[in-house]
Design a protein around this motif. Structure first.
Motif, PDB file in Angstrom:
ATOM      1  N   UNK A   1       0.844  -1.197   0.000  1.00  0.00           N
ATOM      2  CA  UNK A   1       0.000   0.000   0.000  1.00  0.00           C
ATOM      3  C   UNK A   1       0.875   1.241   0.000  1.00  0.00           C
ATOM      4  N   UNK A   2       0.380   2.276  -0.665  1.00  0.00           N
ATOM      5  CA  UNK A   2       1.022   3.589  -0.615  1.00  0.00           C
ATOM      6  C   UNK A   2      -0.041   4.630  -0.317  1.00  0.00           C
ATOM      7  N   UNK A   3       0.218   5.478   0.684  1.00  0.00           N
ATOM      8  CA  UNK A   3      -0.607   6.658   0.914  1.00  0.00           C
ATOM      9  C   UNK A   3       0.092   7.814   0.206  1.00  0.00           C
ATOM     10  N   UNK A   4      -0.540   8.322  -0.847  1.00  0.00           N
ATOM     11  CA  UNK A   4       0.078   9.383  -1.627  1.00  0.00           C
ATOM     12  C   UNK A   4       0.054  10.692  -0.841  1.00  0.00           C
ATOM     13  N   UNK A   5       0.825  11.677  -1.333  1.00  0.00           N
ATOM     14  CA  UNK A   5       0.889  12.943  -0.618  1.00  0.00           C
ATOM     15  C   UNK A   5      -0.445  13.679  -0.604  1.00  0.00           C
ATOM     16  N   UNK A   6      -1.336  13.375  -1.558  1.00  0.00           N
ATOM     17  CA  UNK A   6      -2.667  13.988  -1.534  1.00  0.00           C
ATOM     18  C   UNK A   6      -3.663  13.143  -0.744  1.00  0.00           C
ATOM     19  N   UNK A   7      -3.130  12.126  -0.021  1.00  0.00           N
ATOM     20  CA  UNK A   7      -3.886  11.233   0.876  1.00  0.00           C
ATOM     21  C   UNK A   7      -4.728  10.199   0.112  1.00  0.00           C
TER      22      UNK A   7
ATOM     23  N   UNK B   1       2.409  15.293 -10.951  1.00  0.00           N
ATOM     24  CA  UNK B   1       2.134  13.976 -10.377  1.00  0.00           C
ATOM     25  C   UNK B   1       1.317  14.076  -9.097  1.00  0.00           C
ATOM     26  N   UNK B   2       0.547  15.163  -8.976  1.00  0.00           N
ATOM     27  CA  UNK B   2      -0.216  15.321  -7.745  1.00  0.00           C
ATOM     28  C   UNK B   2       0.728  15.641  -6.599  1.00  0.00           C
TER      29      UNK B   2
ATOM     30  N   UNK C   1       8.863   9.197 -14.382  1.00  0.00           N
ATOM     31  CA  UNK C   1       8.169  10.482 -14.369  1.00  0.00           C
ATOM     32  C   UNK C   1       8.578  11.250 -13.127  1.00  0.00           C
ATOM     33  N   UNK C   2       8.809  12.542 -13.279  1.00  0.00           N
ATOM     34  CA  UNK C   2       9.189  13.411 -12.169  1.00  0.00           C
ATOM     35  C   UNK C   2       8.214  14.571 -12.083  1.00  0.00           C
ATOM     36  N   UNK C   3       7.838  14.926 -10.864  1.00  0.00           N
ATOM     37  CA  UNK C   3       6.958  16.077 -10.668  1.00  0.00           C
ATOM     38  C   UNK C   3       7.737  17.347 -11.005  1.00  0.00           C
ATOM     39  N   UNK C   4       7.078  18.306 -11.642  1.00  0.00           N
ATOM     40  CA  UNK C   4       7.756  19.560 -11.967  1.00  0.00           C
ATOM     41  C   UNK C   4       8.276  20.261 -10.714  1.00  0.00           C
ATOM     42  N   UNK C   5       7.596  20.069  -9.572  1.00  0.00           N
ATOM     43  CA  UNK C   5       8.006  20.743  -8.341  1.00  0.00           C
ATOM     44  C   UNK C   5       9.357  20.244  -7.832  1.00  0.00           C
ATOM     45  N   UNK C   6       9.781  19.039  -8.264  1.00  0.00           N
ATOM     46  CA  UNK C   6      11.080  18.502  -7.848  1.00  0.00           C
ATOM     47  C   UNK C   6      12.210  19.474  -8.178  1.00  0.00           C
ATOM     48  N   UNK C   7      12.054  20.226  -9.262  1.00  0.00           N
ATOM     49  CA  UNK C   7      13.156  21.053  -9.745  1.00  0.00           C
ATOM     50  C   UNK C   7      13.312  22.353  -8.962  1.00  0.00           C
ATOM     51  N   UNK C   8      12.522  22.520  -7.913  1.00  0.00           N
ATOM     52  CA  UNK C   8      12.785  23.586  -6.957  1.00  0.00           C
ATOM     53  C   UNK C   8      13.851  23.162  -5.942  1.00  0.00           C
ATOM     54  N   UNK C   9      14.065  21.861  -5.799  1.00  0.00           N
ATOM     55  CA  UNK C   9      14.983  21.322  -4.801  1.00  0.00           C
ATOM     56  C   UNK C   9      16.441  21.518  -5.209  1.00  0.00           C
ATOM     57  N   UNK C  10      17.363  21.468  -4.245  1.00  0.00           N
ATOM     58  CA  UNK C  10      18.786  21.484  -4.600  1.00  0.00           C
ATOM     59  C   UNK C  10      19.142  20.284  -5.475  1.00  0.00           C
TER      60      UNK C  10
END
Length: 265
Positions: A43-49, A183-184, A201-210
């Motif tokens: 099971x996986x609980x996604x970040x959007x629950x 990716x939600x 697949x990578x979330x676009x928000x990942x590219x804010x990270x170092x």
């Protein structure tokens, strides 16, 4: 992360899952992912629950329902944790002067008149250390959000193309295709394909990270080329290529809470 997984049972004549099915158990709706490589349920609980149920090919519905019910306490605990983390993600107003990050560096947003008649100037551009957002797009917050997300998608896609091959070689896995998209509330995913190919697949928000954390997300997903799930074998594989993976996971869990995921103020 997932609870202690369960081997797929066998109930002759029971209905079996196919990819994309949904399962409802005691009021909980779960998206079903089927994997030919997986041997046990997870099971996986996604970040959007939302909930994802990972099952082996040929898994019967009754066994999956029993597994979900036995994992109720784990689901509740992880859902509460996901909600706590979600509340930490910032909102943005997309006004001039606001700070946005790309690969760990800060860039100030500047509202400008870039939309000249007869031209195809993108609504968002990075110029001289400023993220320039066209005034016409900025007038509509939802349009501005889409424009900024699209900029991260295109910039991230260009950047990661040169990053994937060295990590795939280091981990001794076939190099998959790579896509950057929304990716939600997941940082990344890997989908196996025919003939050993696949797509990261990578979330676009990942590219804010170092950069070192973007590399961790890339390596994390590449490890799934060899191993489904996050069991001991998975962490051994990732640890051989990235000995500091556990420390980076903790850093991502902490810093990732402060990444803008597209929410508007």
């Amino acid at each position: 992360m997932s609870p202690a997984s369960s081997p797929a049972g066998s109930h002759s004549g029971e209905p079996r899952f196919t990819e994309g099915d949904a399962l409802i158990v005691d009021g909980r709706e779960l998206r079903v992912r089927v994997s030919v490589r997986r041997r046990r349920l997870g099971l996986t609980v996604e970040r959007d629950r939302s909930l994802t149920l990972h099952v082996p090919k040929g898994c019967e519905v009754r066994r999956a329902e029993d597994f979900v019910r036995s994992s109720a306490d784990w689901i509740d605990a992880k859902t509460r944790l996901s909600e706590q983390r979600r509340q930490l993600h910032p909102t943005r107003s997309l006004k001039s002067g606001e700070i946005h990050r790309y690969l760990g560096r800060d860039y100030r947003l500047l509202i400008v008149d870039d939309g000249l008649a007869g031209t195809q100037v993108p609504a968002v551009r990075l110029v001289a250390g400023r993220l320039r957002l066209d005034r016409a797009a900025a007038a509509d917050p939802e349009r501005a959000r889409r424009a900024l997300a699209d900029w991260y998608i295109h910039a991230g896609q260009r950047w990661v193309r040169g990053r994937l091959q060295p990590w795939a070689a280091r981990m001794d896995v076939p190099e998959p295709a790579v896509r950057v998209r929304d990716l939600g509330h997941r940082w990344g995913s890997y989908r196996a394909g025919a003939g050993g190919t696949g797509v990261v697949s990578l979330h676009w928000a990942v590219f804010q990270l170092p950069i070192h954390l973007v590399d961790y997300v890339v390596a994390h997903e590449l490890a799934h080329v060899r191993v489904a799930g996050h069991g001991p074998e998975y962490w051994r594989l990732l640890g051989r290529a990235l000995p500091e993976c556990r420390r980076l996971k903790t850093e991502l869990d902490e810093l990732g809470r402060r990444v803008w995921m597209g929410d508007l103020a």
